[in-house]
Every structure is written in structure tokens, then in C-alpha cells.
Motif scaffolding. Structure first.
Motif, PDB file in Angstrom:
ATOM      1  N   TYR A   1       0.614  -1.337   0.341  1.00 30.20           N
ATOM      2  CA  TYR A   1      -0.085   0.090  -0.020  1.00 30.20           C
ATOM      3  C   TYR A   1       0.898   1.663  -0.149  1.00 30.20           C
TER       4      TYR A   1
ATOM      5  N   ASN B   1       3.813   0.640   2.480  1.00 27.13           N
ATOM      6  CA  ASN B   1       3.989  -0.582   3.772  1.00 27.13           C
ATOM      7  C   ASN B   1       3.719  -1.857   2.546  1.00 27.13           C
TER       8      ASN B   1
ATOM      9  N   VAL C   1       2.829  -5.161   2.410  1.00 29.32           N
ATOM     10  CA  VAL C   1       1.671  -6.310   3.302  1.00 29.32           C
ATOM     11  C   VAL C   1       1.933  -7.897   2.507  1.00 29.32           C
TER      12      VAL C   1
ATOM     13  N   ASN D   1      -4.374 -10.368  13.202  1.00 31.20           N
ATOM     14  CA  ASN D   1      -4.584  -9.435  12.627  1.00 31.20           C
ATOM     15  C   ASN D   1      -4.004  -8.934  12.047  1.00 31.20           C
ATOM     16  N   GLY D   2      -4.032  -8.148  10.549  1.00 31.37           N
ATOM     17  CA  GLY D   2      -3.231  -6.823   9.819  1.00 31.37           C
ATOM     18  C   GLY D   2      -2.422  -7.711   9.320  1.00 31.37           C
ATOM     19  N   SER D   3      -2.021  -9.528   8.952  1.00 33.46           N
ATOM     20  CA  SER D   3      -1.249 -10.355   8.361  1.00 33.46           C
ATOM     21  C   SER D   3      -1.355 -10.052   7.029  1.00 33.46           C
ATOM     22  N   GLY D   4      -2.429  -9.561   6.306  1.00 30.15           N
ATOM     23  CA  GLY D   4      -2.795  -9.849   5.213  1.00 30.15           C
ATOM     24  C   GLY D   4      -3.498 -10.369   4.501  1.00 30.15           C
ATOM     25  N   LYS D   5      -3.804 -11.001   5.024  1.00 30.06           N
ATOM     26  CA  LYS D   5      -5.828 -11.995   4.951  1.00 30.06           C
ATOM     27  C   LYS D   5      -6.449 -10.928   3.262  1.00 30.06           C
ATOM     28  N   THR D   6      -6.566 -10.028   4.036  1.00 29.05           N
ATOM     29  CA  THR D   6      -8.120  -9.391   2.773  1.00 29.05           C
ATOM     30  C   THR D   6      -7.207  -9.068   1.942  1.00 29.05           C
ATOM     31  N   THR D   7      -6.180  -8.494   2.356  1.00 29.81           N
ATOM     32  CA  THR D   7      -5.629  -8.047   0.969  1.00 29.81           C
ATOM     33  C   THR D   7      -4.782  -9.159  -0.323  1.00 29.81           C
TER      34      THR D   7
HETATM   35  N1  LIG Z   1      -7.147   0.246   1.373  1.00 27.95           N
HETATM   36  C1  LIG Z   1      -5.762   0.249   2.956  1.00 27.95           C
HETATM   37  N2  LIG Z   1      -4.561   1.709   2.970  1.00 27.95           N
HETATM   38  C2  LIG Z   1      -3.504   0.948   3.949  1.00 27.95           C
HETATM   39  N3  LIG Z   1      -2.815   0.589   4.598  1.00 27.95           N
HETATM   40  C3  LIG Z   1      -3.713  -0.238   4.587  1.00 27.95           C
HETATM   41  C4  LIG Z   1      -5.117  -0.966   3.852  1.00 27.95           C
HETATM   42  N4  LIG Z   1      -6.108  -2.017   3.931  1.00 27.95           N
HETATM   43  C5  LIG Z   1      -5.016  -2.799   4.619  1.00 27.95           C
HETATM   44  N5  LIG Z   1      -4.322  -1.881   5.426  1.00 27.95           N
HETATM   45  C6  LIG Z   1      -2.857  -2.086   5.948  1.00 27.95           C
HETATM   46  O1  LIG Z   1      -2.827  -3.670   5.312  1.00 27.95           O
HETATM   47  C7  LIG Z   1      -1.745  -4.322   7.165  1.00 27.95           C
HETATM   48  C8  LIG Z   1      -3.131  -6.267   5.649  1.00 27.95           C
HETATM   49  O2  LIG Z   1      -4.274  -5.427   6.007  1.00 27.95           O
HETATM   50  P1  LIG Z   1      -5.044  -6.871   5.911  1.00 27.95           P
HETATM   51  O3  LIG Z   1      -4.800  -7.311   5.247  1.00 27.95           O
HETATM   52  O4  LIG Z   1      -6.568  -6.099   6.169  1.00 27.95           O
HETATM   53  O5  LIG Z   1      -4.922  -7.384   7.154  1.00 27.95           O
HETATM   54  P2  LIG Z   1      -5.602  -8.588   7.875  1.00 27.95           P
HETATM   55  O6  LIG Z   1      -6.707  -8.859   6.795  1.00 27.95           O
HETATM   56  O7  LIG Z   1      -5.054 -10.459   7.010  1.00 27.95           O
HETATM   57  O8  LIG Z   1      -6.438  -8.305   9.269  1.00 27.95           O
HETATM   58  C9  LIG Z   1      -2.471  -3.594   7.570  1.00 27.95           C
HETATM   59  O9  LIG Z   1      -1.506  -3.679   8.396  1.00 27.95           O
HETATM   60  C10 LIG Z   1      -3.562  -2.569   7.279  1.00 27.95           C
HETATM   61  O10 LIG Z   1      -3.125  -0.862   8.492  1.00 27.95           O
END
Ligand SMILES: Nc1ncnc2c1ncn2[C@@H]1O[C@H](COP(=O)(O)OP(=O)(O)O)[C@@H](O)[C@H]1O
Ligand SMILES: [Mg+2]
Length: 275
Positions: free
Chosen positions: A11, A18, A20, A40-46
Motif C-alpha cells: 500500500y 507499506n 503487506v 490481525n494485520g497479517s495480510g489476509k484480506t489483502t
Molecule cells: N486500504 C488500505 N490502505 C492502506 N493500508 C492498508 C489498507 N488495507 C489494509 N492496510 C494495511 O495492510 C495490513 C494488512 O491488512 P489486511 O490485509 O486487512 O490484514 P488482515 O485481513 O490479515 O487483518 C495492515 O497493516 C493494514 O493496516
């Protein structure tokens, strides 16, 4: 098949980057059911969003049935093949009735009227939503809304289903009902009736992954474990160290074994239910 090779995702915020996802290699085969856990924050959703081109790789590649998510001309086909169900279905719902919500994606695909009705009826039945056909979606309960989100995705006949913590906002009864619907897909798969649908299921509840073919553990943007769930859950201390839960049975077994091997000493007070 979905094939991810050396996926890096960053990102960017102005000059700041950052990172991810940090070098993901992964293949999701036809018909495979895969769980994905990570703190949390490991990058699953990404990672989930990279699978259907909602996010594009900073480096590396994602192929869906040999289509690169980087090819803009392929993105609508990729989105149809890779269905997503998110944590909060409300964000996904766009129509004024349950029936229209299921029809919405089909209309966009230009499916003809008769066929559309057939599919909508089938989905209403399969997801036990007939009685809500003409209801506004926002009046449904969380669990019903999640079933509607899934029905709308399934109407498009996806080949891959990505679930991003779909049960995390549900009560236990709704969780069970959603999971039982999802496990019917695998049942149909096993009995050879139908779909070769592949699923990637992100969850914070370890017990939800026990029946999957594989479990992946993501930590700090890398896949650190990839094996059968029952094999991964033997690694109780490793998982706890990165902040993950293991199913209670595995945890109890682990400590009983340590105890009997003389590697652990407990005293009675450890078992008292006082924090
Ligand atoms: N749209 C975004 N813009 C900037 N940073 C993001 C965004 N979405 C997630 N992040 C960052 O990316 C990292 C991983 O997020 P995410 O993929 O949501 O993890 P998870 O789903 O495992 O909790 C986190 O540090 C989060 O703050
Ligand atoms: Mg997430």
C-alpha cells in the motif's frame, strides 16, 4: 486453477510504502477447500482482494485459469469466476429486494429473463430464502444477509469462492447454518454430483477449518505453514506464538502429552476457572 507467483503487495501513501504481502507462492487447485488463518494485520484480506483483481500486485503475478489479473480486458471474466463473500454482507448488498439482489449480477451479465428467473428461484430455495423473496435485504438478520450474499455470488456460477471472515459477525446458530450450507458444496463435490468449486475460507475460528483439504497460516505477509489442518494444529506453541488459537481438543492433547512426558509441571491452581 489459481496460481500466485512471488506476489508482493504494497500500500502506498505518498512517499510511504507499506509492504503487506511479501513473496506469496500459492496454487489453488480445482475443487480444493483451503482455510486461511493469520493474526490481525497479517495480510489476509489483502491477499483475498488480489485473487479477483480488486487489488493488483506490486510485483509478481496472479493467474486465474491462466488469465493474469493484470490484464484489464480479462478482469470482468475473472470477477465472475472468483466470487467473494465478506465479513459484513451489508457492504455488498445493492438492491431493494432479496430477489433483485440475486438477479443483479445476472442482469449485468446479460443473462436472459427466463434463465435468470430459473437461477433466482434455485438460489432462493438452496439458501432457504424463499419466504423473503420480496423483502428488503436490510431487514434480514445477519445470518440471513450472509446467506443472501452467498446466494448472489453462487448465482453467477463462480469456480472459486473466497470467504473473508464471513462468520465473524454472526451468532453461533447463524454460524452453524452458514457453515452447513458451505459444507454441502463439498459434499456435492465428494459425491461427484456437481461443481468443482474451490474455496479459500478466511477465519479466526480454527475449528471451522478442520474439514478443509488444506490450511494456510499467514504471518507478516508470508505463508509460514501449508498443510492438512490436523497436522498444523499439532504445532500448538508455534501457533500461539504468532497469536493464533488452536481447537481446544488439540490444545488439551498437547499439554497432556507434555505433562505425561514430564516436560511440564502443573499445579491444581492452573485448573481453577479464575483468571
Ligand atoms: N486500504 C488500505 N490502505 C492502506 N493500508 C492498508 C489498507 N488495507 C489494509 N492496510 C494495511 O495492510 C495490513 C494488512 O491488512 P489486511 O490485509 O486487512 O490484514 P488482515 O485481513 O490479515 O487483518 C495492515 O497493516 C493494514 O493496516
Ligand atoms: Mg481482514
Amino acid at each position: 486453477m489459481i496460481r500466485i507467483s512471488n506476489l508482493i503487495f504494497e500500500y502506498t501513501d505518498g512517499e510511504e510504502k507499506n509492504r503487506v504481502l511479501n513473496g506469496i507462492d500459492l496454487t489453488i487447485r480445482e475443487g480444493e477447500s483451503i482455510g486461511l488463518m493469520g493474526p490481525n494485520g497479517s495480510g489476509k484480506t489483502t491477499l483475498a482482494r488480489c485473487l479477483n483483481g480488486l487489488l493488483l500486485p506490486t510485483e509478481g503475478e496472479v493467474f486465474v485459469d491462466d488469465m493474469n489479473t493484470n490484464e484489464a480486458a480479462r478482469i470482468s471474466e475473472i470477477r465472475r469466476l472468483v466470487g467473494m463473500v465478506f465479513q459484513n454482507p451489508e457492504n455488498q448488498i445493492v438492491s431493494t429486494t432479496v430477489e433483485r439482489e440475486i438477479a443483479f449480477g445476472l442482469e449485468n451479465l446479460g443473462v436472459d429473463y427466463e434463465q435468470m428467473h430459473e437461477i433466482v428461484d434455485k438460489m432462493l430455495e438452496q439458501f432457504d430464502l424463499q419466504k423473503y423473496r420480496n423483502h428488503p435485504p436490510h431487514l434480514l438478520s445477519g445470518g440471513e444477509m450472509q446467506r443472501l450474499a452467498l446466494a448472489s455470488v453462487m448465482a453467477m456460477s463462480p469456480r472459486y469462492l473466497i470467504f473473508d471472515e464471513p462468520t465473524s459477525l454472526l451468532d453461533l446458530a447463524s454460524r452453524k447454518s452458514l457453515l452447513s450450507i458451505i459444507s454441502e458444496f463439498y459434499e456435492e463435490k465428494r459425491t461427484g454430483d456437481k461443481s468443482k468449486i474451490s474455496t479459500l475460507f478466511i477465519t479466526q475460528y480454527p475449528e471451522e477449518t478442520l474439514t478443509f483439504d488444506r490450511l494456510l497460516v499467514l504471518n507478516q505477509g508470508q505463508i509460514v505453514l501449508d498443510d492438512k489442518p490436523a497436522v498444523i494444529f499439532q504445532k500448538v506453541e508455534e501457533l500461539k506464538d504468532i497469536g493464533l488459537e488452536v481447537p481446544a481438543e488439540f490444545e488439551v492433547n498437547h499439554y497432556l502429552k507434555k505433562l505425561s512426558d514430564g516436560k511440564l509441571s502443573l499445579n491444581t491452581s492452573d485448573f481453577l476457572p479464575i483468571p
